[in-house]
Design a protein around this motif. Structure first.
Motif, PDB file in Angstrom:
ATOM      1  N   PRO A  13       0.836  -1.205   0.000  1.00 33.07           N
ATOM      2  CA  PRO A  13       0.000   0.000   0.000  1.00 33.07           C
ATOM      3  C   PRO A  13       0.870   1.254   0.000  1.00 33.07           C
ATOM      4  O   PRO A  13       1.972   1.262   0.546  1.00 33.07           O
ATOM      5  CB  PRO A  13      -0.807  -0.128   1.307  1.00 33.07           C
ATOM      6  CG  PRO A  13      -0.043  -1.080   2.144  1.00 33.07           C
ATOM      7  CD  PRO A  13       0.638  -2.015   1.210  1.00 33.07           C
ATOM      8  N   PRO A  14       0.386   2.320  -0.623  1.00 37.45           N
ATOM      9  CA  PRO A  14       1.157   3.556  -0.654  1.00 37.45           C
ATOM     10  C   PRO A  14       1.247   4.196   0.722  1.00 37.45           C
ATOM     11  O   PRO A  14       0.477   3.879   1.632  1.00 37.45           O
ATOM     12  CB  PRO A  14       0.360   4.429  -1.631  1.00 37.45           C
ATOM     13  CG  PRO A  14      -1.039   3.922  -1.530  1.00 37.45           C
ATOM     14  CD  PRO A  14      -0.913   2.444  -1.307  1.00 37.45           C
ATOM     15  N   VAL A  15       2.217   5.109   0.864  1.00 38.29           N
ATOM     16  CA  VAL A  15       2.419   5.841   2.117  1.00 38.29           C
ATOM     17  C   VAL A  15       1.581   7.116   2.056  1.00 38.29           C
ATOM     18  O   VAL A  15       1.747   7.941   1.156  1.00 38.29           O
ATOM     19  CB  VAL A  15       3.908   6.182   2.306  1.00 38.29           C
ATOM     20  CG1 VAL A  15       4.102   7.023   3.568  1.00 38.29           C
ATOM     21  CG2 VAL A  15       4.746   4.914   2.357  1.00 38.29           C
ATOM     22  N   THR A  16       0.660   7.254   2.995  1.00 40.24           N
ATOM     23  CA  THR A  16      -0.208   8.430   3.043  1.00 40.24           C
ATOM     24  C   THR A  16       0.515   9.593   3.706  1.00 40.24           C
ATOM     25  O   THR A  16       1.246   9.410   4.679  1.00 40.24           O
ATOM     26  CB  THR A  16      -1.493   8.114   3.821  1.00 40.24           C
ATOM     27  OG1 THR A  16      -2.150   7.006   3.202  1.00 40.24           O
ATOM     28  CG2 THR A  16      -2.435   9.310   3.840  1.00 40.24           C
ATOM     29  N   VAL A  17       0.328  10.807   3.179  1.00 39.86           N
ATOM     30  CA  VAL A  17       0.930  11.996   3.763  1.00 39.86           C
ATOM     31  C   VAL A  17      -0.151  13.016   4.090  1.00 39.86           C
ATOM     32  O   VAL A  17      -1.183  13.083   3.424  1.00 39.86           O
ATOM     33  CB  VAL A  17       1.980  12.622   2.820  1.00 39.86           C
ATOM     34  CG1 VAL A  17       3.152  11.692   2.610  1.00 39.86           C
ATOM     35  CG2 VAL A  17       1.362  13.013   1.486  1.00 39.86           C
ATOM     36  N   CYS A 181      -0.457  10.610  -1.500  1.00 35.27           N
ATOM     37  CA  CYS A 181       0.212   9.333  -1.238  1.00 35.27           C
ATOM     38  C   CYS A 181       1.485   9.293  -2.073  1.00 35.27           C
ATOM     39  O   CYS A 181       1.559   9.896  -3.139  1.00 35.27           O
ATOM     40  CB  CYS A 181      -0.670   8.139  -1.625  1.00 35.27           C
ATOM     41  SG  CYS A 181      -2.178   7.961  -0.667  1.00 35.27           S
ATOM     42  N   ILE A 182       2.478   8.582  -1.573  1.00 32.80           N
ATOM     43  CA  ILE A 182       3.656   8.284  -2.379  1.00 32.80           C
ATOM     44  C   ILE A 182       3.858   6.775  -2.367  1.00 32.80           C
ATOM     45  O   ILE A 182       3.438   6.082  -1.432  1.00 32.80           O
ATOM     46  CB  ILE A 182       4.918   9.001  -1.874  1.00 32.80           C
ATOM     47  CG1 ILE A 182       5.254   8.595  -0.439  1.00 32.80           C
ATOM     48  CG2 ILE A 182       4.782  10.509  -1.995  1.00 32.80           C
ATOM     49  CD1 ILE A 182       6.592   9.139   0.032  1.00 32.80           C
ATOM     50  N   SER A 183       4.481   6.275  -3.391  1.00 33.03           N
ATOM     51  CA  SER A 183       4.693   4.843  -3.531  1.00 33.03           C
ATOM     52  C   SER A 183       5.525   4.303  -2.373  1.00 33.03           C
ATOM     53  O   SER A 183       6.516   4.907  -1.968  1.00 33.03           O
ATOM     54  CB  SER A 183       5.410   4.576  -4.857  1.00 33.03           C
ATOM     55  OG  SER A 183       6.047   3.329  -4.846  1.00 33.03           O
ATOM     56  N   SER A 184       5.115   3.163  -1.832  1.00 25.43           N
ATOM     57  CA  SER A 184       5.908   2.521  -0.773  1.00 25.43           C
ATOM     58  C   SER A 184       7.279   2.123  -1.308  1.00 25.43           C
ATOM     59  O   SER A 184       8.274   2.134  -0.574  1.00 25.43           O
ATOM     60  CB  SER A 184       5.176   1.292  -0.225  1.00 25.43           C
ATOM     61  OG  SER A 184       4.907   0.362  -1.254  1.00 25.43           O
ATOM     62  N   ASP A 185       7.353   1.792  -2.613  1.00 21.40           N
ATOM     63  CA  ASP A 185       8.644   1.480  -3.219  1.00 21.40           C
ATOM     64  C   ASP A 185       9.557   2.698  -3.211  1.00 21.40           C
ATOM     65  O   ASP A 185      10.751   2.593  -2.945  1.00 21.40           O
ATOM     66  CB  ASP A 185       8.456   0.991  -4.657  1.00 21.40           C
ATOM     67  CG  ASP A 185       7.854  -0.404  -4.727  1.00 21.40           C
ATOM     68  OD1 ASP A 185       7.873  -1.101  -3.691  1.00 21.40           O
ATOM     69  OD2 ASP A 185       7.372  -0.786  -5.803  1.00 21.40           O
ATOM     70  N   GLN A 186       8.987   3.853  -3.496  1.00 16.10           N
ATOM     71  CA  GLN A 186       9.798   5.060  -3.497  1.00 16.10           C
ATOM     72  C   GLN A 186      10.274   5.395  -2.084  1.00 16.10           C
ATOM     73  O   GLN A 186      11.428   5.784  -1.873  1.00 16.10           O
ATOM     74  CB  GLN A 186       9.006   6.229  -4.067  1.00 16.10           C
ATOM     75  CG  GLN A 186       9.832   7.500  -4.173  1.00 16.10           C
ATOM     76  CD  GLN A 186       9.112   8.591  -4.915  1.00 16.10           C
ATOM     77  OE1 GLN A 186       7.887   8.604  -4.996  1.00 16.10           O
ATOM     78  NE2 GLN A 186       9.852   9.533  -5.467  1.00 16.10           N
ATOM     79  N   MET A 187       9.386   5.240  -1.114  1.00 15.48           N
ATOM     80  CA  MET A 187       9.773   5.480   0.273  1.00 15.48           C
ATOM     81  C   MET A 187      10.894   4.537   0.676  1.00 15.48           C
ATOM     82  O   MET A 187      11.853   4.933   1.357  1.00 15.48           O
ATOM     83  CB  MET A 187       8.557   5.282   1.192  1.00 15.48           C
ATOM     84  CG  MET A 187       8.776   5.753   2.621  1.00 15.48           C
ATOM     85  SD  MET A 187       8.813   7.550   2.763  1.00 15.48           S
ATOM     86  CE  MET A 187      10.498   7.795   3.318  1.00 15.48           C
ATOM     87  N   MET A 188      10.810   3.280   0.231  1.00 10.95           N
ATOM     88  CA  MET A 188      11.845   2.305   0.535  1.00 10.95           C
ATOM     89  C   MET A 188      13.168   2.690  -0.133  1.00 10.95           C
ATOM     90  O   MET A 188      14.234   2.532   0.457  1.00 10.95           O
ATOM     91  CB  MET A 188      11.415   0.906   0.092  1.00 10.95           C
ATOM     92  CG  MET A 188      12.417  -0.191   0.444  1.00 10.95           C
ATOM     93  SD  MET A 188      12.722  -0.300   2.243  1.00 10.95           S
ATOM     94  CE  MET A 188      11.109  -0.900   2.784  1.00 10.95           C
ATOM     95  N   ARG A 189      13.109   3.212  -1.354  1.00 14.34           N
ATOM     96  CA  ARG A 189      14.341   3.629  -2.032  1.00 14.34           C
ATOM     97  C   ARG A 189      15.019   4.773  -1.287  1.00 14.34           C
ATOM     98  O   ARG A 189      16.241   4.780  -1.116  1.00 14.34           O
ATOM     99  CB  ARG A 189      14.043   4.060  -3.482  1.00 14.34           C
ATOM    100  CG  ARG A 189      13.737   2.920  -4.428  1.00 14.34           C
ATOM    101  CD  ARG A 189      13.871   3.359  -5.883  1.00 14.34           C
ATOM    102  NE  ARG A 189      13.067   4.536  -6.196  1.00 14.34           N
ATOM    103  CZ  ARG A 189      11.812   4.492  -6.619  1.00 14.34           C
ATOM    104  NH1 ARG A 189      11.187   3.326  -6.741  1.00 14.34           N
ATOM    105  NH2 ARG A 189      11.159   5.601  -6.919  1.00 14.34           N
ATOM    106  N   ILE A 190      14.223   5.747  -0.851  1.00 20.76           N
ATOM    107  CA  ILE A 190      14.782   6.873  -0.105  1.00 20.76           C
ATOM    108  C   ILE A 190      15.437   6.380   1.175  1.00 20.76           C
ATOM    109  O   ILE A 190      16.584   6.730   1.499  1.00 20.76           O
ATOM    110  CB  ILE A 190      13.684   7.909   0.207  1.00 20.76           C
ATOM    111  CG1 ILE A 190      13.175   8.569  -1.076  1.00 20.76           C
ATOM    112  CG2 ILE A 190      14.213   8.979   1.174  1.00 20.76           C
ATOM    113  CD1 ILE A 190      11.959   9.441  -0.881  1.00 20.76           C
ATOM    114  N   LYS A 191      14.706   5.554   1.933  1.00 24.54           N
ATOM    115  CA  LYS A 191      15.259   5.024   3.180  1.00 24.54           C
ATOM    116  C   LYS A 191      16.517   4.206   2.926  1.00 24.54           C
ATOM    117  O   LYS A 191      17.494   4.309   3.675  1.00 24.54           O
ATOM    118  CB  LYS A 191      14.209   4.164   3.897  1.00 24.54           C
ATOM    119  CG  LYS A 191      13.124   4.946   4.601  1.00 24.54           C
ATOM    120  CD  LYS A 191      12.102   4.030   5.255  1.00 24.54           C
ATOM    121  CE  LYS A 191      12.738   3.072   6.238  1.00 24.54           C
ATOM    122  NZ  LYS A 191      11.727   2.192   6.870  1.00 24.54           N
TER     123      LYS A 191
END
Length: 353
Positions: A13-17, A181-191
């Motif tokens: 699921p995407p990350v809600t902001v 929302c941002i992609s959970s994959d993108q959040m994982m890449r940043i982290k």
């Protein structure tokens, strides 16, 4: 109308902001900062008088974009309880900063990516700037203040800076366009990029580069320790470290040469000294003498070159603790408080009874 980033059903699921935007005249905005840092505003042609803060809160981080006037700033013991379990990863879209993290000097320019641990003291002087960054809890990234540096700067052109710039470009473009929302994959890449910056080790092929960087850090610390010695010069470095003039030049080429680096560090220390009591008679001449400027005229020229105005016109009165009017406290303050509480609760849960 805000957009949602739609994902395939098989993806996480995407990350809600949760977005917020705060715009104030600077003097009315400092109350939103005083738990983080003590500020003294500078005057320069680039200053607008506006404090603009945009935030997007996710579960374990807050995305931040802010436009702020030039300031000197001090983060010390009284601030650590408010911010002591967060790491800020950021870049300058415009502007720059020079200061000390503990006793270690730093210079951060547009094009670099910086990571600062807010459990450590620091001070600095920053030009009018636009900044994009992400506030993370230590635990989210596996950051240990006892094991990791308080400040890391990845300069323009480094592979890690290029990777993080690409991720910042994408995510802030989406947030600015109204994505909720941002992609959970993108959040994982940043982290993952940031965690690699924290924990990653250089390969054997990088040994020479790492050694050169380590030597420069050592030389910079030595310079900082000797700034008050008016006889200290590039020749002093050559004598102490046994390096060649050509090597020393290459090492500080991005800083305009080692002599220019030393002069800029002395200028920063003089401006910071003035900022502590800018309305005191004689403080400008004393600071100029203390940090090795041959005359008030020479100091005046140096300040104008960097800040665009004279030393006499550089500062307003220091900002005292300005209470935020009831009902006007920005969502960012609430977001930061909630983020800190999550970290404190998680830390308490790990402690033995």
């Amino acid at each position: 109308m805000p957009h949602d980033l739609t994902l395939a059903a098989s993806e996480a699921p995407p990350v809600t902001v949760l977005p917020d935007r705060f715009v104030e005249r600077s003097k009315n905005a400092w109350g939103h900062c005083d738990s983080i840092v003590d500020l003294t505003p500078l005057k320069s042609p680039q200053c607008t008088g506006l404090f603009i803060l945009e935030t997007w809160a996710a579960e374990h981080c807050v995305f931040v974009q802010r436009a702020i006037d030039a300031t000197s700033h001090v983060h010390e013991a009284k601030h650590l309880n408010q911010t002591g379990n967060v790491l800020f990863v950021w870049r300058f879209l415009s502007g720059h900063s020079m200061g000390r993290n503990g006793e270690s000097p730093y210079s951060i320019y547009r094009g670099s990516i910086a990571m600062r641990d807010y459990s450590r003291p620091y001070d600095g002087v920053q030009s009018a700037a636009v900044i994009q960054g992400i506030v993370f809890l230590h635990e989210t990234l596996g950051f240990d203040p006892g094991q990791h540096p308080g400040l890391r700067v990845f300069h323009d052109g480094s592979l890690l800076a290029q990777c993080l710039h690409a991720e910042f470009d994408t995510v802030f473009e989406q947030l600015g366009a109204g994505f909720r929302c941002i992609s959970s994959d993108q959040m994982m890449r940043i982290k993952s990029c940031i965690q690699f910056a924290i924990h990653g080790k250089a390969s054997k092929a990088d040994v020479r580069t790492v050694a050169r960087q380590a030597l420069k850090r050592t030389i910079c610390i030595n310079i900082e320790q000797n700034l008050g010695d008016l006889s200290f010069s590039p020749k002093s470095i050559l004598t102490r470290f046994g390096t060649s003039r050509a090597t020393l030049f290459r090492m500080f080429e991005a800083d305009g040469g080692v002599r220019n680096y030393i002069n800029n560090r002395r200028l920063y220390r003089a401006v910071l000294q003035i900022s502590k009591s800018p309305m005191t008679r004689g403080v400008i001449s004393k600071a100029a003498r203390d940090w090795g400027f041959s005359s008030d005229a020479n100091f005046n020229r140096s300040v104008r070159r960097v800040y665009g105005t004279s030393p006499n016109s550089l500062f307003e009165a220091p900002i005292q603790s300005v209470p935020v009017p009831k009902g006007s406290r920005s969502l960012w303050t609430e977001q930061r408080t909630q983020l800190m509480k999550r970290g404190q609760d998680a830390y308490a849960a790990r402690q033995p009874f």
